[in-house]
Design a protein around this motif. Sequence first.
Motif, PDB file in Angstrom:
ATOM      1  N   ASP A   1      -2.718   6.991  -5.579  1.00 28.19           N
ATOM      2  CA  ASP A   1      -2.113   6.414  -6.785  1.00 28.19           C
ATOM      3  C   ASP A   1      -1.458   7.532  -7.592  1.00 28.19           C
ATOM      4  O   ASP A   1      -1.962   7.959  -8.632  1.00 28.19           O
TER       5      ASP A   1
ATOM      6  N   LYS B   1       3.486  -4.865  -3.099  1.00 30.99           N
ATOM      7  CA  LYS B   1       2.732  -3.787  -3.751  1.00 30.99           C
ATOM      8  C   LYS B   1       1.704  -3.190  -2.805  1.00 30.99           C
ATOM      9  O   LYS B   1       0.893  -3.911  -2.216  1.00 30.99           O
TER      10      LYS B   1
ATOM     11  N   MET C   1      -3.358  -9.137 -10.757  1.00 31.35           N
ATOM     12  CA  MET C   1      -2.484  -9.685  -9.729  1.00 31.35           C
ATOM     13  C   MET C   1      -2.335 -11.194  -9.835  1.00 31.35           C
ATOM     14  O   MET C   1      -1.241 -11.735  -9.646  1.00 31.35           O
TER      15      MET C   1
ATOM     16  N   ASN D   1      -1.876   0.367 -11.255  1.00 35.12           N
ATOM     17  CA  ASN D   1      -1.100  -0.357 -12.260  1.00 35.12           C
ATOM     18  C   ASN D   1       0.123  -0.969 -11.583  1.00 35.12           C
ATOM     19  O   ASN D   1       1.037  -0.266 -11.167  1.00 35.12           O
ATOM     20  N   ILE D   2       0.144  -2.278 -11.483  1.00 31.86           N
ATOM     21  CA  ILE D   2       1.110  -2.997 -10.656  1.00 31.86           C
ATOM     22  C   ILE D   2       2.549  -2.617 -10.965  1.00 31.86           C
ATOM     23  O   ILE D   2       3.366  -2.411 -10.063  1.00 31.86           O
ATOM     24  N   LYS D   3       2.870  -2.505 -12.244  1.00 30.63           N
ATOM     25  CA  LYS D   3       4.278  -2.366 -12.627  1.00 30.63           C
ATOM     26  C   LYS D   3       4.920  -1.098 -12.076  1.00 30.63           C
ATOM     27  O   LYS D   3       6.125  -1.077 -11.821  1.00 30.63           O
TER      28      LYS D   3
ATOM     29  N   TYR E   1       7.095  -1.242  -8.761  1.00 33.15           N
ATOM     30  CA  TYR E   1       8.435  -1.832  -8.888  1.00 33.15           C
ATOM     31  C   TYR E   1       9.333  -0.956  -9.757  1.00 33.15           C
ATOM     32  O   TYR E   1      10.542  -0.868  -9.515  1.00 33.15           O
TER      33      TYR E   1
ATOM     34  N   PHE F   1      -0.040 -11.827 -12.573  1.00 33.01           N
ATOM     35  CA  PHE F   1       1.276 -11.342 -12.160  1.00 33.01           C
ATOM     36  C   PHE F   1       2.002 -12.396 -11.326  1.00 33.01           C
ATOM     37  O   PHE F   1       3.196 -12.649 -11.511  1.00 33.01           O
ATOM     38  N   ARG F   2       1.278 -13.046 -10.420  1.00 31.28           N
ATOM     39  CA  ARG F   2       1.900 -14.025  -9.529  1.00 31.28           C
ATOM     40  C   ARG F   2       2.256 -15.330 -10.233  1.00 31.28           C
ATOM     41  O   ARG F   2       2.987 -16.153  -9.664  1.00 31.28           O
TER      42      ARG F   2
ATOM     43  N   ASN G   1      -2.493  -6.197 -16.279  1.00 21.68           N
ATOM     44  CA  ASN G   1      -2.551  -5.539 -14.980  1.00 21.68           C
ATOM     45  C   ASN G   1      -3.490  -6.335 -14.081  1.00 21.68           C
ATOM     46  O   ASN G   1      -4.532  -5.860 -13.642  1.00 21.68           O
TER      47      ASN G   1
ATOM     48  N   SER H   1       5.109  -9.881  -5.187  1.00 16.16           N
ATOM     49  CA  SER H   1       3.789  -9.286  -5.415  1.00 16.16           C
ATOM     50  C   SER H   1       3.166  -8.775  -4.122  1.00 16.16           C
ATOM     51  O   SER H   1       2.339  -7.861  -4.147  1.00 16.16           O
TER      52      SER H   1
END
Length: 474
Positions: A238, A316, A300, A322-324, A327, A303-304, A298, A313
Amino acid sequence: MKSGTLRGLRHLLWPKSSSSDGPRQLRPTAYLDGLRGFAAFLVYIHHHELWAHTLHQSAIFESAWGNQGEFHFATFHGIRNFFVGGHMAVAVFFVISGYVLSMKPLSLVQAGEYLHLFDNLASALFRRWFRLFIPLIVTTLVYVTSWHVFGYWNAACEPKSTLGEELWNWYVEFKGFSFVFKESNLWVSYNPHLWSIPLEMRGSIIVYTACMALARATNKARLLCQLALIFYFLYIVDGYYGALFVSGMLQCDLDLLARTDGAYFPRFLRRLEPYKTFIYYHLFFIAMYLAGVPAFKNDMEDFRQNPGWYWLSYLKPQAVFNIKWFYLFWAGNMIVACIPRIGWLKRFFESRFCQFLGRISFALYLVHGPILNSIGDRVYLAVGWTRAADDRLGPLAGWQNIFPLPKTGPMGLEIAFLVPNLLLLPLTLWVADLVTRAVDEPAVKFAAWLYRRMLGGGAQESKPVELAPLMRVA
């Protein structure tokens, strides 16, 4: 003597315009300065929008268009980047830094000037910490003493009872913050917007180390190693910020190779040259879409639930927490790659306004938060905005609705939001310009002077690379 001092003070507070009637001389990478400055401006807008709007509205801003059945112009795909584009701005900052930091070293690598490369990297690495942290030290120190000197209440912090206690608390926070390899709490409570500074320093070390380690590699091997590093930082561990810095380095390497006779430039990229306009316009629109990645939670599953992001999604990687940032990695790289290849965009970022923003970008990042949490608090409360934590307002409660303004207009462009910024934006830009001339530029000169002293007064490289710092958003 006295008149000279007054003239100097007047010039510091309100300098004369340096513009001339003749054409401006722009560096080949001037568009990067303008892009960095405009990104800093988006950070300013982002934090002001989130301050003025309630938690519910902030959730709408930070989610994809159509969140929970609410549709607003400010949250439409691509458009929302101009209202809450601070996250995108940070990714752009890191890519630009990777590009700028590696430009001189890579040009020396490609020219085979390895002794000069060592001199350049030694100077750059020595100066980098001072260049990043001296302006931070000065601005935060002034800020933490201001409410004791001027006697005002600051709702964003909990003021200590005495100035001495405040300074000790500032010292304790800063000494931990200045250790860039610290694993947690990468912020100071007085200005949490500064969390990206240690990541700037880490990314700088990654770039300088990669330049040195790959100096004698072949061009093909060097490019492949950079791709491997990006994959490692993004898909194995990460380390999104490392991937952003190295990707900026890779873009710089490719641009420098493209300026040669083309013998070392990847052939498959050369074959795409006739289609570059078509390709880069599409990449730019994809980047603007990805830059609007939902960032309110944060999570999922949440997010979806955002329209247009369900299938995305699944792209990833497991390593990214941290998902963002996954992208935003792609969005930031596409934006930096597209700007110089889309004529009207490049001209915009080379404009006087964007160049001015680029010159003050670091200072704008440093001061916009303290101004928002001192003067901005009072102005927004006075025109009718409220905050979720009204119980922490203390004496500021008396500022509420002193001069209420209508909240009519599209979300994010309400009259009650635009009118206060007729005061707050010019004030912030003026303070940023003042800090640039009084603190930031002297810090650069001090770091260069100190390095020369370390060499015993010897000469360093004739044109040291100006290292671009960078910003982030909370």
